[in-house]
Motif scaffolding. Structure first.
Motif, PDB file in Angstrom:
ATOM      1  N   VAL A  34       1.431   1.932   1.061  1.00  0.00           N
ATOM      2  CA  VAL A  34       0.346   1.046   0.622  1.00  0.00           C
ATOM      3  C   VAL A  34      -0.450   1.710  -0.502  1.00  0.00           C
ATOM      4  O   VAL A  34      -0.747   1.088  -1.523  1.00  0.00           O
ATOM      5  N   THR A  37       1.633   1.753  -3.609  1.00  0.00           N
ATOM      6  CA  THR A  37       1.719   0.405  -4.175  1.00  0.00           C
ATOM      7  C   THR A  37       0.434   0.066  -4.927  1.00  0.00           C
ATOM      8  O   THR A  37       0.474  -0.515  -6.020  1.00  0.00           O
ATOM      9  N   PHE A  38      -0.716   0.436  -4.353  1.00  0.00           N
ATOM     10  CA  PHE A  38      -1.985   0.230  -5.042  1.00  0.00           C
ATOM     11  C   PHE A  38      -1.948   0.892  -6.416  1.00  0.00           C
ATOM     12  O   PHE A  38      -2.303   0.276  -7.427  1.00  0.00           O
ATOM     13  N   THR A  53      -2.609  -4.996  -1.615  1.00  0.00           N
ATOM     14  CA  THR A  53      -2.838  -3.860  -0.717  1.00  0.00           C
ATOM     15  C   THR A  53      -4.222  -3.877  -0.075  1.00  0.00           C
ATOM     16  O   THR A  53      -4.521  -3.026   0.759  1.00  0.00           O
ATOM     17  N   LYS A 142      -3.695  -2.542   5.352  1.00  0.00           N
ATOM     18  CA  LYS A 142      -4.515  -2.983   4.222  1.00  0.00           C
ATOM     19  C   LYS A 142      -5.657  -1.990   4.021  1.00  0.00           C
ATOM     20  O   LYS A 142      -6.238  -1.479   4.984  1.00  0.00           O
TER      21      LYS A 142
END
Length: 158
Positions: A34, A37-38, A53, A142
């Motif tokens: 995550v 990916t951010f 995210t 998240k």
């Protein structure tokens, strides 16, 4: 006999369901994914990737010291960060190089302590730590909170 079976079952249940400091590598990797990916969206200046995210109402804060050594602290809106990143012109290059990860997971909560160096137009700007707090919403991690430190001292190895 019944007590020992109950104890074995209880220990097994706690071991499987209580992540704690011994969270599975799979869960830690999911949290790292995550965060990565951010930053993938960050570097591509892609608000859709970045927002994918994030939970609703993310808290974004930063702390640093000014030239006089006084501690600075501020809260910003995540949307402001996303807008500022996505509006950087092509003539400016930037990179937040992630240098270390320390991830802790407990059930539906995780923390990712991520070292970084920030480079602007291929010149070192500053370094620090990003501390991400994440929540697992029904199987999907998240980001709910992000605070970072910023400074120049002690950043690059000599």
């Amino acid at each position: 006999m019944k007590k020992s079976i109950f104890l074995v079952l209880l220990i097994t249940f706690v071991k499987v369901n209580g992540q704690g400091p011994n969270a599975s590598e799979y869960e830690k990797q999911a949290v790292r994914d995550v965060v990565e990916t951010f930053f993938d969206g960050f570097h591509k200046q892609d608000s859709v990737i970045m927002k994918s995210t994030l939970a609703d109402n993310v808290v974004l804060q930063t702390t640093a010291r000014n030239k006089e050594g006084k501690t600075l602290f501020r809260t910003e809106k995540m949307e402001k960060l996303i807008t500022s990143i996505t509006s950087i012109p092509d003539s400016i290059s930037f990179k937040e190089k992630l240098t270390s990860f320390s991830i802790q997971v407990d059930r539906t909560m995780a923390n990712a302590w991520v070292g970084y160096e920030f480079w602007l137009n291929e010149k070192f700007s500053h370094c620090g730590i990003n501390s991400f707090q994440l929540v697992n919403f029904d199987g999907e991690w998240k980001i709910i909170y992000l605070i970072d430190t910023r400074g120049k001292a002690g950043c690059l190895e000599d």
